[in-house]
Design an enzyme around this catalytic site. Structure first.
Site, PDB file in Angstrom:
ATOM      1  N   ARG A 171      30.490  24.166  26.868  1.00  0.00           N
ATOM      2  CA  ARG A 171      29.382  23.566  27.607  1.00  0.00           C
ATOM      3  C   ARG A 171      29.356  24.169  28.995  1.00  0.00           C
ATOM      4  NH1 ARG A 171      31.348  19.358  30.895  1.00  0.00           N
ATOM      5  NH2 ARG A 171      29.320  18.354  30.964  1.00  0.00           N
ATOM      6  N   ARG A 175      23.778  20.259  37.008  1.00  0.00           N
ATOM      7  CA  ARG A 175      23.509  19.061  37.801  1.00  0.00           C
ATOM      8  C   ARG A 175      22.111  19.141  38.387  1.00  0.00           C
ATOM      9  NH1 ARG A 175      29.025  18.971  41.433  1.00  0.00           N
ATOM     10  NH2 ARG A 175      30.519  18.842  39.707  1.00  0.00           N
ATOM     11  N   ARG A 248      46.552  36.419  29.674  1.00  0.00           N
ATOM     12  CA  ARG A 248      45.830  37.215  30.658  1.00  0.00           C
ATOM     13  C   ARG A 248      46.645  37.213  31.944  1.00  0.00           C
ATOM     14  NH1 ARG A 248      42.520  41.063  30.339  1.00  0.00           N
ATOM     15  NH2 ARG A 248      41.025  40.422  31.943  1.00  0.00           N
ATOM     16  N   ARG A 279      36.791  37.489  42.502  1.00  0.00           N
ATOM     17  CA  ARG A 279      36.522  36.657  43.672  1.00  0.00           C
ATOM     18  C   ARG A 279      37.340  37.117  44.862  1.00  0.00           C
ATOM     19  NH1 ARG A 279      39.253  30.801  41.966  1.00  0.00           N
ATOM     20  NH2 ARG A 279      41.338  31.557  41.450  1.00  0.00           N
ATOM     21  N   GLU A 299      40.966  39.117  43.970  1.00  0.00           N
ATOM     22  CA  GLU A 299      41.614  38.750  42.713  1.00  0.00           C
ATOM     23  C   GLU A 299      41.035  39.580  41.569  1.00  0.00           C
ATOM     24  OE1 GLU A 299      41.693  34.713  40.082  1.00  0.00           O
ATOM     25  OE2 GLU A 299      42.361  34.523  42.176  1.00  0.00           O
ATOM     26  N   TYR A 347      46.052  25.998  28.804  1.00  0.00           N
ATOM     27  CA  TYR A 347      45.549  26.166  30.169  1.00  0.00           C
ATOM     28  C   TYR A 347      45.456  24.784  30.815  1.00  0.00           C
ATOM     29  CZ  TYR A 347      42.888  27.634  34.197  1.00  0.00           C
ATOM     30  OH  TYR A 347      42.498  27.880  35.484  1.00  0.00           O
ATOM     31  N   ASP A 349      45.341  22.433  34.382  1.00  0.00           N
ATOM     32  CA  ASP A 349      45.208  22.336  35.827  1.00  0.00           C
ATOM     33  C   ASP A 349      46.453  21.648  36.381  1.00  0.00           C
ATOM     34  OD1 ASP A 349      42.726  23.578  36.124  1.00  0.00           O
ATOM     35  OD2 ASP A 349      41.635  21.729  35.655  1.00  0.00           O
TER      36      ASP A 349
END
Length: 366
Positions: A171, A175, A248, A279, A299, A347, A349
């Protein structure tokens, strides 16, 4: 000396588990092959600025218990993650919101934005997405995909979008408000003085050995403790007996700039494929710095060939099947706990890593 727990890795999972173990009255030894604590959240002071050495880390969570836990070890500032994206000479706000849609199309109301998105999705005419490109087109249409998704994603994964599976983008949050806050979580911020200081406080009173590779003296280390907490690569722990899992990697170029403000934002994504980095991070903005100089980091995503740092797993179908084989071995262990991104091949956070470490400790010490 004999310890209750040997913890391999001084990142967040290892530090949280060690803190909980010490609090439970256990003896702990933490080792790490790197020369510093904190794993990938390590911060280092340069020109009076806390530099995130392994990429931007913004703490966010909606779990009040996790937020209260980290508050024991650091004072968090009010930083709000509001990245911007550069595509050629154009600048867009992220995540996709009314500011983005105004910058993209000049629309000013939610209804205008919705109609524009619906129109672009209809034009794409994708019914059953077969790859990432088709999936993105079916969700946000051509303009956002081509300017803000395609190039960035192809650099990130090292493959063209048509070669990537559609499930990578399940998804895309959209917003219809003028809100540039990237996260929806209730709590967000960055520890004042950096993450390293926070991890040091977690590990206060715990024995630590840095520049120490577990695999260089594995049998010796295993004899030192009754239990092992392993936060490295799970396939490496088992000698890659079923084959290598894929990861990665990232490469960072950090530079001190003789200017007080280089880009005006902590994180600027470069979404054009021809720009090799994804970035640029300007670290002083994480703590609203006013230093006369600034520090930036470019990066670069990179293939992981076995020698580079593995930063995140590639959870595609092949790797997930392979991981399940290693997990079956791990489930049979009676003295080893696997944790963190690499140990659990997920992965996560930061708040998720902390939650997993706390849960592992709860099971262990309750």
């Amino acid at each position: 000396m004999k310890y209750d727990y040997l913890i391999v890795g001084a990142g967040l999972f290892g530090a949280v588990f060690a803190q909980q173990a010490k609090q439970a009255g256990k003896t702990v030894l933490v080792i790490d092959k790197r020369s510093h604590l904190g794993g990938n959240v390590y911060t280092e002071e340069v020109e009076g600025i806390q530099v995130h050495r392994y990429g931007a880390h913004i703490f966010h969570t909606s779990d009040r218990k996790i937020w209260e836990y980290v508050q024991q070890f650091a004072v968090f500032n009010r930083y709000t993650n509001s990245p911007v994206a550069r595509y050629k000479d154009e600048v867009y706000n992220l995540p996709f919101n009314m500011n983005t849609f105004y910058q993209m199309w000049g629309v000013k109301t939610p209804e205008e934005a919705k109609e524009k998105l619906k129109s672009q999705i209809r034009e794409a005419a994708v019914c059953e997405p077969k790859n990432l490109e088709e999936q993105a087109l079916s969700l946000v249409g051509k303009d956002i995909y081509e300017k803000l998704i395609r190039g960035y994603t192809e650099k990130q994964w090292g493959k063209r979008a048509k070669e990537l599976p559609s499930f990578i983008i399940r998804r895309l949050p959209v917003r219809y408000t003028y809100d540039n806050n990237y996260f929806n979580d209730s709590y967000q911020g960055i520890p004042v003085g950096g993450y390293t200081r926070m991890v040091e406080r977690m590990l206060d009173g715990v024995e630590i050995r840095l520049n120490t590779d577990y695999f260089q003296a594995r049998e010796e280390f295993d004899r030192l403790a009754d239990r092992v907490v392993f936060t490295g690569m799970i396939d490496a722990y088992y000698g890659e007996c079923y084959g290598k899992l894929d990861y990665r990697s990232l490469r960072f170029e950090t530079e001190v700039m003789d200017t007080p403000n280089y880009q005006g934002n902590a994180v600027v994504n470069y979404t054009e494929y021809e720009v090799p980095y994804t970035r640029i991070i300007e670290h002083k903005h994480f703590e609203f710095g006013t230093q006369p100089k600034t520090v930036i980091t470019r990066e670069y995503p990179a293939d992981w060939m076995g020698k580079e740092e593995p930063y995140y797993p590639i959870n595609d179908e092949r790797n997930n099947r392979l991981y399940e084989k290693y997990k079956a071995l791990a489930d049979q262990e009676d003295r080893v706990i696997f944790g963190g991104r690499l140990g659990m091949y997920r992965y996560y956070d930061m708040h998720q890593v902390i939650a997993e470490a706390l849960e592992s400790a709860r099971k262990e010490f309750s």
